[in-house]
Write a protein that holds these residues in place. Structure first.
Motif: not given
Length: 328
Positions: A301-314
């Protein structure tokens, strides 16, 4: 959005994580505990090095500049260590019975982790937010997480005897807190050198994380990760991480506005209060759950969350940055 997708496509770290999972899936004996490269032993040295570099790279002057906004600090830390676990509890009541137990625990571990320093500060800066406040909160969250994350995990695991809280905190203090403090002590001597070669130390930092991911998945694959769960596990993880991120982003922005924050503090609250650290999360998972075959599922979950948070927060940071300044 197209520019961000192109950057993600060129991200060697993301490609490295995917390659680590693929290689571990086909040749788990290379990275499993006691395997060909003895990754379990290398991991300890790598974890120590990561947090030494974090310590030497942290500016105490930036921390002092960001300390005054106490309402911002309270909101971020409450979200990081309070709202996230409560959100997991609600989701567990709703859908926990239909998800694998190891994956559900992985989501809890995600919710118990501290915020991340680098991307929180970078996104706050891009969005023209309160950068000193972001630096202070992300750093405070990291230090609190050394104690609060294993404590939260123990509330779920401790009663079953799966986690020795005292031993876990000792190992985390030895391999995370100690090198961080040593790095801070040596910063006056080596800080200038570190700043000149920071891009190389970032490569070392990410390389160690890839080693930990490879080791974790090798252990899980050797225990039958894919034969037990299959590709549906990936789909469940992606959906769960996206749902958690969406809810926390909305809640953090709503809470900041209800508290009457200025826009700069709102930005820091949203980006610090919604982030979770991969850089600390994978090493800490290795220390807390290294003996458990399901560690690969726990860190998923943290691996997927990490990439999602970078994309959405950018995307969010660019929208914040495009706002009209009323003082202009």
């Amino acid at each position: 959005m197209l520019d961000i997708l192109k950057k993600l496509a060129r991200d060697w770290f993301l490609a490295g994580m995917l390659l680590s999972v693929i290689v571990a899936s086909f040749v788990p004996d290379i990275g499993r505990s006691g395997g060909w490269i003895h990754a379990d032993t290398l991991s300890d040295y790598g974890i120590f090095l990561i947090f030494f570099l974090h310590g030497i790279g942290l500016s105490t002057e930036n921390l002092r500049r960001g300390i005054s906004r106490w309402k911002l600090h309270v909101l971020v830390q409450v979200f990081t260590f309070g709202v996230f676990p409560l959100l997991w509890w609600v989701l567990n009541l709703g859908v926990g019975r239909w998800l694998p137990q190891d994956l559900m625990f992985g989501f809890f571990y995600l919710c118990a982790l501290p915020s991340t320093i680098s991307s929180s500060v970078a996104m706050t800066s891009l969005a023209r937010g309160n950068v000193p406040g972001a630096i202070f909160n992300a750093t405070l969250s990291t230090l609190l997480g050394i104690f609060l994350t294993p404590l939260l995990v123990s509330l779920l695991m401790g009663q079953s005897g799966q986690l020795d809280l005292g031993e876990a905190m000792f190992n985390i203090a030895r391999l995370l807190l100690l090198p961080f403090v040593v790095g801070q002590v040596l910063r006056p001597l080596w800080g200038a050198w570190f700043a000149r070669y920071k891009k190389y130390t970032n490569v070392i930092d990410r390389g160690v994380i890839l080693l930990l991911v490879f080791s974790a998945f090798s252990d899980s694959v050797a225990d039958g990760l894919w034969s037990k769960h299959g590709v549906w596990l990936i789909v469940q993880t992606l959906i769960g991480a996206a749902v958690i991120l969406a809810i926390v982003l909305w809640l953090s922005r709503f809470a900041a506005r209800r508290a009457g924050f200025e826009i700069e503090d709102e930005i820091a609250a949203v980006f610090c209060g919604s982030k979770k650290t991969l850089a600390s999360g994978v090493p800490m998972a290795k220390l807390l759950f290294g003996s458990q075959p399901a560690i690969g599922v726990i860190v998923l979950p943290i691996m997927f969350y990490h990439q999602l948070q970078l994309f959405v927060c950018a995307l969010m940071a660019r929208r914040y940055a495009a706002r009209v300044d009323p003082d202009a």
